[in-house]
Motif scaffolding. Structure first.
Motif, PDB file in Angstrom:
ATOM      1  N   UNK A 231       1.881  11.264   4.088  1.00  0.00           N
ATOM      2  CA  UNK A 231       1.400  12.026   5.064  1.00  0.00           C
ATOM      3  C   UNK A 231       0.317  11.509   6.002  1.00  0.00           C
ATOM      4  N   UNK A 232      -0.724  12.438   6.349  1.00  0.00           N
ATOM      5  CA  UNK A 232      -1.667  11.996   7.491  1.00  0.00           C
ATOM      6  C   UNK A 232      -2.372  10.485   7.171  1.00  0.00           C
ATOM      7  N   UNK A 233      -2.649  10.549   5.963  1.00  0.00           N
ATOM      8  CA  UNK A 233      -3.362   9.208   5.402  1.00  0.00           C
ATOM      9  C   UNK A 233      -2.353   8.023   5.846  1.00  0.00           C
ATOM     10  N   UNK A 234      -1.055   8.039   5.777  1.00  0.00           N
ATOM     11  CA  UNK A 234      -0.275   6.737   6.279  1.00  0.00           C
ATOM     12  C   UNK A 234      -0.560   6.164   7.426  1.00  0.00           C
ATOM     13  N   UNK A 235      -1.040   7.105   8.572  1.00  0.00           N
ATOM     14  CA  UNK A 235      -1.434   6.745   9.771  1.00  0.00           C
ATOM     15  C   UNK A 235      -2.631   5.600   9.822  1.00  0.00           C
ATOM     16  N   UNK A 236      -3.553   6.042   9.004  1.00  0.00           N
ATOM     17  CA  UNK A 236      -4.625   5.190   8.749  1.00  0.00           C
ATOM     18  C   UNK A 236      -4.361   4.010   8.202  1.00  0.00           C
ATOM     19  N   UNK A 237      -3.374   3.976   7.167  1.00  0.00           N
ATOM     20  CA  UNK A 237      -3.070   2.956   6.398  1.00  0.00           C
ATOM     21  C   UNK A 237      -2.474   1.692   7.304  1.00  0.00           C
ATOM     22  N   UNK A 238      -1.378   2.332   7.984  1.00  0.00           N
ATOM     23  CA  UNK A 238      -0.622   1.511   8.829  1.00  0.00           C
ATOM     24  C   UNK A 238      -1.572   0.707   9.738  1.00  0.00           C
ATOM     25  N   UNK A 239      -2.659   1.515  10.577  1.00  0.00           N
ATOM     26  CA  UNK A 239      -3.614   0.627  11.286  1.00  0.00           C
ATOM     27  C   UNK A 239      -4.201  -0.483  10.521  1.00  0.00           C
ATOM     28  N   UNK A 240      -4.496  -0.149   9.299  1.00  0.00           N
ATOM     29  CA  UNK A 240      -5.293  -1.069   8.453  1.00  0.00           C
ATOM     30  C   UNK A 240      -4.391  -2.227   8.178  1.00  0.00           C
ATOM     31  N   UNK A 241      -2.970  -1.886   7.788  1.00  0.00           N
ATOM     32  CA  UNK A 241      -2.014  -3.082   7.736  1.00  0.00           C
ATOM     33  C   UNK A 241      -1.964  -3.974   8.640  1.00  0.00           C
ATOM     34  N   UNK A 242      -1.859  -3.320   9.946  1.00  0.00           N
ATOM     35  CA  UNK A 242      -1.713  -3.981  11.236  1.00  0.00           C
ATOM     36  C   UNK A 242      -2.734  -5.219  11.308  1.00  0.00           C
TER      37      UNK A 242
ATOM     38  N   UNK B 181     -10.766  -3.219   3.869  1.00  0.00           N
ATOM     39  CA  UNK B 181     -11.612  -3.860   2.842  1.00  0.00           C
ATOM     40  C   UNK B 181     -11.159  -4.030   1.481  1.00  0.00           C
ATOM     41  N   UNK B 182     -10.116  -2.903   1.167  1.00  0.00           N
ATOM     42  CA  UNK B 182      -9.649  -2.484   0.023  1.00  0.00           C
ATOM     43  C   UNK B 182      -8.421  -3.813  -0.163  1.00  0.00           C
ATOM     44  N   UNK B 183      -7.698  -3.912   1.036  1.00  0.00           N
ATOM     45  CA  UNK B 183      -6.772  -4.902   1.318  1.00  0.00           C
ATOM     46  C   UNK B 183      -6.913  -6.170   0.994  1.00  0.00           C
ATOM     47  N   UNK B 184      -8.136  -6.393   1.595  1.00  0.00           N
ATOM     48  CA  UNK B 184      -8.745  -7.868   1.666  1.00  0.00           C
ATOM     49  C   UNK B 184      -9.243  -8.168   0.103  1.00  0.00           C
ATOM     50  N   UNK B 185      -9.744  -7.280  -0.605  1.00  0.00           N
ATOM     51  CA  UNK B 185     -10.063  -7.521  -1.996  1.00  0.00           C
ATOM     52  C   UNK B 185      -8.890  -7.847  -2.846  1.00  0.00           C
ATOM     53  N   UNK B 186      -8.006  -7.101  -2.596  1.00  0.00           N
ATOM     54  CA  UNK B 186      -6.721  -7.568  -3.326  1.00  0.00           C
ATOM     55  C   UNK B 186      -6.080  -8.789  -3.132  1.00  0.00           C
TER      56      UNK B 186
ATOM     57  N   UNK C 151       0.982  -1.152   0.116  1.00  0.00           N
ATOM     58  CA  UNK C 151      -0.062  -0.068  -0.079  1.00  0.00           C
ATOM     59  C   UNK C 151       0.902   1.141   0.061  1.00  0.00           C
ATOM     60  N   UNK C 152       0.806   1.931  -0.958  1.00  0.00           N
ATOM     61  CA  UNK C 152       1.587   3.207  -1.088  1.00  0.00           C
ATOM     62  C   UNK C 152       0.673   4.569  -0.550  1.00  0.00           C
ATOM     63  N   UNK C 153       1.262   5.285   0.291  1.00  0.00           N
ATOM     64  CA  UNK C 153       0.461   6.395   0.923  1.00  0.00           C
ATOM     65  C   UNK C 153       1.350   7.469   1.474  1.00  0.00           C
TER      66      UNK C 153
ATOM     67  N   UNK D 266       3.406  -1.425   3.694  1.00  0.00           N
ATOM     68  CA  UNK D 266       3.228   0.164   3.255  1.00  0.00           C
ATOM     69  C   UNK D 266       4.518   0.502   3.140  1.00  0.00           C
ATOM     70  N   UNK D 267       4.521   1.498   1.966  1.00  0.00           N
ATOM     71  CA  UNK D 267       5.597   2.191   1.396  1.00  0.00           C
ATOM     72  C   UNK D 267       4.983   3.773   1.497  1.00  0.00           C
TER      73      UNK D 267
END
Length: 346
Positions: free
Chosen positions: A250-261, A338-343, A246-248, A272-273
């Motif tokens: 700024x602030x969005x990366x905080x949300x992405x890291x939570x989703x990655x965990x 949900x997007x990660x699970x789809x992929x 997942x490439x992201x 996450x990159x």
């Protein structure tokens, strides 16, 4: 500290003594902090009559070789764009802060990342770039302010901190250096008085002869190649065995890291990159990841802007999907999961 105030204090500690701005939400606290602090330390705070005036005041101060800064939010940065082009064309260092809000037009005052193209591709007319740093925490805002001033001086080019309303308004613990070390950069080009000891310096961006202008632009891009080779900053998070990246930023990366965990807890190999420099963009790092992962997902608070640079770097090796919210809507960890699970086919 609140993000806006932390950036202002960092700029002061980095040696900035000249701030020119114009109020706009959600960055106004930064200007207010400067208004309080600058007179106490012998600095200059000036609220200009417009954003256009403010950026041209930065141009004048930077010409004299001092550390100068301005800050604004999306519509205000648009108004400053002509002046930024003049600053780049004059090979002057300065720092700009964009605490992004939703657009286009007046849009709204909620967080956004829809100024990526503006910052990295088209902040003003002509052939030029500026350094663009994208913090994800208040602490990183502070460290990147110091770096922005140092690198702007080193390469004689403008640098931008591309934040957003979420980071600007967020309050987090932050540490400042006990004694900030301000890099001493010789500026023999500065228009700061020759005292009869040297030839006059002229700061200019006008070259009426086409070959002369081309020569200056080509030389500038040689300097940009050095920046691209040496100044890329990127964070890899749980990428060691990742099959989905997942490439992201700024602030969005905080949300992405939570989703990655959360996805890792479900057994999904995802990482996450996070580009920290948006220009220079970490093309090589993303291209290298394309040799290892199966799929990419780009997450932004926009309709899709950085995703184009990701696709260029991946160069068709692997599919690159996009998920974004815009208009000031902040994506949730559950939505990203949900997007990660789809992929991942889960």
């Amino acid at each position: 500290m609140k993000g806006n105030e932390a950036m202002a204090e960092a700029a002061i500690q980095a040696g900035c003594r000249h701030f020119f701005g114009y109020p706009i939400t959600p960055q106004t606290e930064l200007s207010a902090y400067m208004a309080k602090k600058m007179p106490k330390i012998g600095g200059t705070f000036l609220q200009a009559e417009s954003e256009i005036a403010a950026i041209n005041m930065v141009l004048g101060a930077a010409s004299a070789g001092v550390r100068a800064m301005t800050s604004s939010s999306s519509p205000g940065i648009s108004l400053k764009s002509e002046g930024v082009s003049y600053i780049a064309g004059s090979d002057l260092p300065c720092v700009l802060i964009n605490v992004q809000r939703g657009g286009p037009g007046l849009g709204g005052i909620q967080p956004s990342q829809a100024d990526y193209w503006q910052a990295t591709k088209a902040l003003g007319h002509g052939d030029y770039q500026l350094l663009v740093f994208a913090p994800s925490t208040v602490q990183e805002m502070v460290s990147l302010i110091f770096k922005a001033f140092d690198k702007a001086d080193e390469y004689r080019m403008p640098a931008m901190i591309l934040a957003d309303g979420m980071l600007g308004q967020m309050m987090e613990p932050v540490e400042f250096p006990e004694k900030a070390e301000v890099a001493k950069v010789e500026k023999p080009w500065a228009t700061n008085g020759h005292q009869g000891k040297r030839a006059h310096n002229v700061v200019n961006s006008l070259y009426l002869q086409a070959p002369e202008l081309e020569k200056h632009v080509v030389e500038r891009f040689k300097r940009y190649d050095i920046v691209k080779a040496n100044e890329v900053m990127v964070e890899n998070y749980k990428m060691e065995d990742a099959e989905v990246a997942v490439v992201t930023y700024g602030a969005t990366s905080r949300i992405v890291k939570s989703a990655v965990n959360s996805a890792r807890a479900l057994g999904i190999k995802v990482g996450c990159i996070r580009p920290i420099t948006l220009w220079p963009f970490p093309e090589k790092e993303i291209a290298a990841a394309a040799d290892k992962v199966q799929k990419f997902l780009c997450v932004e608070m926009s309709m899709g802007q950085m995703v184009e640079d990701v696709r260029l770097a991946v160069n068709g090796k692997k599919p690159v999907e996009f998920f974004g919210r815009t208009g000031g809507v902040i994506p949730t960890p559950a939505e990203v999961l949900e997007q990660i699970k789809k992929l991942a086919g889960k």
